[in-house]
Design an enzyme around this catalytic site. Structure first.
Site, mmCIF file in Angstrom:
data_model
loop_
_atom_site.group_PDB
_atom_site.id
_atom_site.type_symbol
_atom_site.label_atom_id
_atom_site.label_comp_id
_atom_site.label_asym_id
_atom_site.label_seq_id
_atom_site.Cartn_x
_atom_site.Cartn_y
_atom_site.Cartn_z
ATOM 1 N N GLN A 16 0.776 -1.247 0.000
ATOM 2 C CA GLN A 16 0.000 0.000 0.000
ATOM 3 C C GLN A 16 0.803 1.291 0.000
ATOM 4 O OE1 GLN A 16 -3.579 2.168 2.598
ATOM 5 N NE2 GLN A 16 -3.023 0.073 3.052
ATOM 6 N N GLU A 138 0.859 -0.930 8.849
ATOM 7 C CA GLU A 138 0.001 0.237 9.086
ATOM 8 C C GLU A 138 -0.208 0.532 10.570
ATOM 9 O OE1 GLU A 138 -2.415 3.325 9.158
ATOM 10 O OE2 GLU A 138 -1.691 2.592 7.228
ATOM 11 N N ASP A 167 0.235 3.883 6.024
ATOM 12 C CA ASP A 167 0.579 3.450 4.666
ATOM 13 C C ASP A 167 0.306 4.543 3.633
ATOM 14 O OD1 ASP A 167 1.731 0.897 4.776
ATOM 15 O OD2 ASP A 167 -0.202 -0.033 5.162
ATOM 16 N N GLY A 246 -9.114 21.872 17.853
ATOM 17 C CA GLY A 246 -8.729 23.208 17.443
ATOM 18 C C GLY A 246 -9.099 24.319 18.405
ATOM 19 N N GLY A 247 -9.531 23.975 19.598
ATOM 20 C CA GLY A 247 -9.868 25.013 20.558
ATOM 21 C C GLY A 247 -11.339 25.358 20.591
#
Length: 424
Positions: A16, A138, A167, A246-247
């Site tokens: 992959q 993976e 991958d 993100g806050g």
């Protein structure tokens, strides 16, 4: 003209990570020559087979727009053919176990002798260090790169994600490295090695969690739910469930039909700028000015209450109705789309993100198309090659073999059963 038209890629990758990289380059117009073991090919051709006698979806969905040549690199004639391929191509991509190329007799020094402008691009599990000789898959990459330790709920075990960030994520990083090295080679005339360790790629995708690790020195991470619940933080970035990273507080909430549909959910973000609209929407207008609710810092210890109330509202709507209502108000929401819904999405098919491909042995199947759109280099997704389908074509057109020279290569056994291929 395609963006990478004229660039020749010698693809020695399998499974992959490498095929993801070379497929992307092929979509952008590079001539990708996939080198495969005679009679065997890429291992994924026969992994998770769903149509007897046909290449698996695992293989077909990672090898579009390529040409396949069978080649035994241990055969002396095969080594000669490989040498000519290295002379002719611009990039060689491999994801062998460490040291495999050296054992084949093609060290970096030897490759440079054959073609000084060659770019040798490699995927490895780890970069130089204590673990560089370790085999990585993976989920190992996700664990070693920080993804698993920060995924899941605080009171549960670490979790890997269904997204193949180890991958396919590494393949995307390698593709960028190759294009960058090609640009430099145009100016310098010199090739170079490009290395994309899987651990490094996952770490890059987990950068916000490393951000949070350093923020812990200044105190608790206030946007994490456990802060509002009064639970102390440990020494490392914790698992945060479905909290937004993100806050802006966000969570996955149930929607209408959740009792029977495992994907009847939406992601809902209580962005400060639209707080008043959210209050009106859920029937709590007094929260707009009420002490303890009016400002983001005040709300941090009440997020469980707030999201429970929002969920009372979302459970009366389908996930798509939530989208239709919230988007005009500027409230950030997103439906939890199942793989079935994604495959059937008309918009994704129109943009070429989801494509239907016809294969001579398995018939039509759905695949992912190119995720990056260039206005001046449109992508047409063509089917993956059959094993050795282009062997003679590559020997003739790319390497210039013909007549007796071509016959010698075919008779050597270095390129598989060419006669059988021709008969088919």
């Amino acid at each position: 003209m395609k963006a990478l038209e004229g660039v020749k890629i010698l693809d020695f990758t399998h499974v992959q990570s490498g095929p993801t990289c070379t497929q992307l380059l092929a979509w952008f117009g590079a001539d990708v020559i996939k080198v495969e073991r005679p009679g065997v090919g890429d291992a994924t051709r026969q992994q998770l087979v769903d149509v007897p006698g046909a290449d698996s979806l695992y293989f077909t969905m990672l090898n579009h727009n390529k040409r396949s040549i069978e080649l035994n690199s241990k055969n002396e004639t095969g080594k000669e053919v490989l040498t000519r391929l290295i002379e002719t191509c611009d990039v060689m991509v491999e994801n062998f176990a460490p040291g495999a190329l050296d054992r084949m007799g093609f060290t970096w020094e030897r490759i440079q002798e054959i073609n000084p402008k060659m770019i040798l691009a490699s995927v490895k599990g780890f970069g130089p260090g204590n673990y560089e000789d370790c085999k990585v898959y993976e989920n190992v990459a996700q664990c070693a790169g920080g993804a698993a330790s920060t995924t899941g709920f605080r009171d549960g075990p670490p979790l890997v994600t269904g997204a193949q960030i180890g991958d396919s994520g590494t393949g995307l990083h390698l593709a960028l490295g190759i294009v960058t090295a090609l640009y430099q080679a145009q100016r310098s005339g010199q090739g170079q090695k490009v290395l994309a360790p899987m651990q490094d790629g996952v770490i890059n995708l987990c950068r916000v969690k490393l951000r949070d690790q350093q923020r812990l020195k200044a105190g608790p991470l206030k946007e994490y739910s456990q802060y509002g619940e009064g639970i102390e933080f440990g020494e490392a970035t914790p698992r945060a469930g479905n909290d937004s990273g993100g806050g802006q507080p966000g969570r996955i909430l149930k929607c209408k039909g959740w009792e029977d549909d495992p994907n009847a959910y939406t992601y809902f973000i209580t962005q400060a700028a639209v707080w008043e609209k959210i209050c009106d929407l859920i029937g709590e207008p007094e929260w707009k000015t009420k002490e303890g609710y009016a400002t983001p810092p005040e709300r941090l210890d009440k997020l469980n209450e707030i999201f429970t109330r929002i969920e009372d509202w979302t459970k009366t709507k389908t996930k798509f109705e939530v989208m239709d209502i919230c988007n005009p108000l500027g409230i950030p929401v997103g439906p939890i789309l199942s793989t079935k819904e994604i495959i059937e999405d008309d918009g994704l098919r129109k943009t070429g993100t989801i494509v239907e491909v016809d294969h001579p042995k398995r018939g039509k199947y759905v695949s992912v198309g190119c995720p990056i759109k260039l206005s001046g280099s449109p992508v047409e997704v063509t089917r993956s090659p059959l094993l050795g389908e282009h062997t003679v074509e590559i020997l003739r057109e790319v390497l210039g073999y013909d007549g007796e020279a071509l016959a010698k290569v075919v008779e050597s056994g270095a390129v598989g059963d060419v006669n059988k291929q021709a008969a088919e």
